[in-house]
Design a protein around this motif. Structure first.
Motif, short mmCIF file in Angstrom:
data_model
loop_
_atom_site.label_atom_id
_atom_site.label_comp_id
_atom_site.label_asym_id
_atom_site.label_seq_id
_atom_site.Cartn_x
_atom_site.Cartn_y
_atom_site.Cartn_z
N VAL A 39 20.25 12.97 10.65
CA VAL A 39 19.58 11.67 10.57
C VAL A 39 19.96 11.00 9.26
N LEU A 88 19.57 8.13 14.09
CA LEU A 88 19.42 9.50 14.62
C LEU A 88 20.63 9.89 15.46
N LEU A 104 10.30 17.27 12.62
CA LEU A 104 11.31 16.60 11.79
C LEU A 104 10.94 16.67 10.31
N LEU A 110 11.94 4.65 15.12
CA LEU A 110 11.85 5.88 15.90
C LEU A 110 10.41 6.24 16.24
#
Length: 299
Positions: free
Chosen positions: A169, A162, A143, A211
């Protein structure tokens, strides 16, 4: 040590958060810079903030240079103090701002460090594995490289931010500015694998919606990200150190090398000014120059 009242400190923090709309990390840096300046004033025998004049302000800059602070650090401290004294002047017009004539030092001409594509492959190999931590590390690395987001932005991502279906995102950047950032299928697959097969096991008894989590299930911090990346670099044959911002530099450099336009990269990075993004054009030019000299027979 010379003190400014808790009330004044609290009101200044409120000013930074509400009127300037600064992030908690930026506010923390400002207060740290302010405390550092007041330590200097105490050493100089200053007992009250009203005694501060431009001579003391210049003396502080000299002390920073004597202690080998980088130009970037000096510039940040100047910004912090200018903001503070401007705030004091607004609250009390009779107060004279001692930082008003202080000029920021010119930025150092150092180019940002980045990874080449083969070096990134080594990093991805270093986090391969079926255990939860490896899945977390791969999703994190994918990411960061896919989006170019800041580490603080990454650790602040909530599950609801997300969208794996369309590969975007929602990022809350500096000054609480929001932007949607896309990511590719490599990052999407790694994130999906991490969420389905690792995050739940790592959460344990923790309950939150962040996350990325650490091995105890608590939200991952910026320091935690630095530790993870340092451990990954140790598993490779790469002989240089790593800091999280290098992945942001790498994202921007690879995008521009592949033909992306500057405005698009600016928007993806969340830069307020194009001049911040233009730094990477120097990197790509340097890359082209090195490639030319390495491969052209009459270079």
């Amino acid at each position: 040590m010379i003190q400014y009242s808790d009330e004044a400190k609290h009101s200044f923090i409120q000013y930074l958060q509400t009127e300037k709309n600064y992030s908690s990390l930026t506010v923390e840096h400002y207060i740290h810079d302010l405390d550092h300046f007041f330590e200097f004033l105490s050493r100089e025998g200053v007992k009250h903030i009203n005694e501060t004049d431009d001579l003391l302000a210049r003396g502080y800059l000299v002390s920073l240079h004597e202690h080998s602070y980088s130009r970037a650090s000096v510039s940040r401290k100047i910004s912090s103090l200018k903001t503070f004294f401007t705030y004091l002047n607004r609250e009390n017009p009779e107060f004279v701002n001692p930082m008003s004539y202080i000029i920021h030092p010119k930025k150092e001409g150092r180019l940002p460090h980045f990874f080449y594509e083969n070096e990134m492959e080594q990093l991805f190999l270093a986090c391969s594995g079926e255990d939860p931590l490896s899945k977390r590390n791969k999703a994190l690395l994918e990411l960061l490289y896919a989006s170019g987001i800041r580490v603080a932005e990454c650790t602040g991502i909530q599950m609801k931010d997300l969208d794996l279906t369309i590969g975007t995102v929602l990022i809350k950047g500096k000054g609480s500015k929001e932007r949607y950032v896309p990511f590719g299928h490599f990052a999407g697959d790694a994130l999906n694998d991490y969420i389905k097969h690792a995050r739940g096991n790592m959460m344990k008894k923790e309950e939150h919606s962040y996350l990325f989590v650490n091995h105890r299930g608590a939200p991952l911090t910026s320091r935690g990200v630095r530790h993870i990346l340092s451990k990954l670099i140790e598993k490779t044959s790469l002989n240089h150190s790593i800091h999280p911002h290098m992945l942001r530099h790498t994202f921007a450099t690879h995008m521009l090398n592949s033909g992306a336009d500057l405005r698009t990269v600016q928007e993806l990075l969340g830069h307020a000014h194009l001049s911040s993004t233009q730094l990477y054009t120097h990197v790509t030019k340097e890359h082209l120059k090195n490639t030319y000299q390495s491969f052209h027979p009459r270079a």
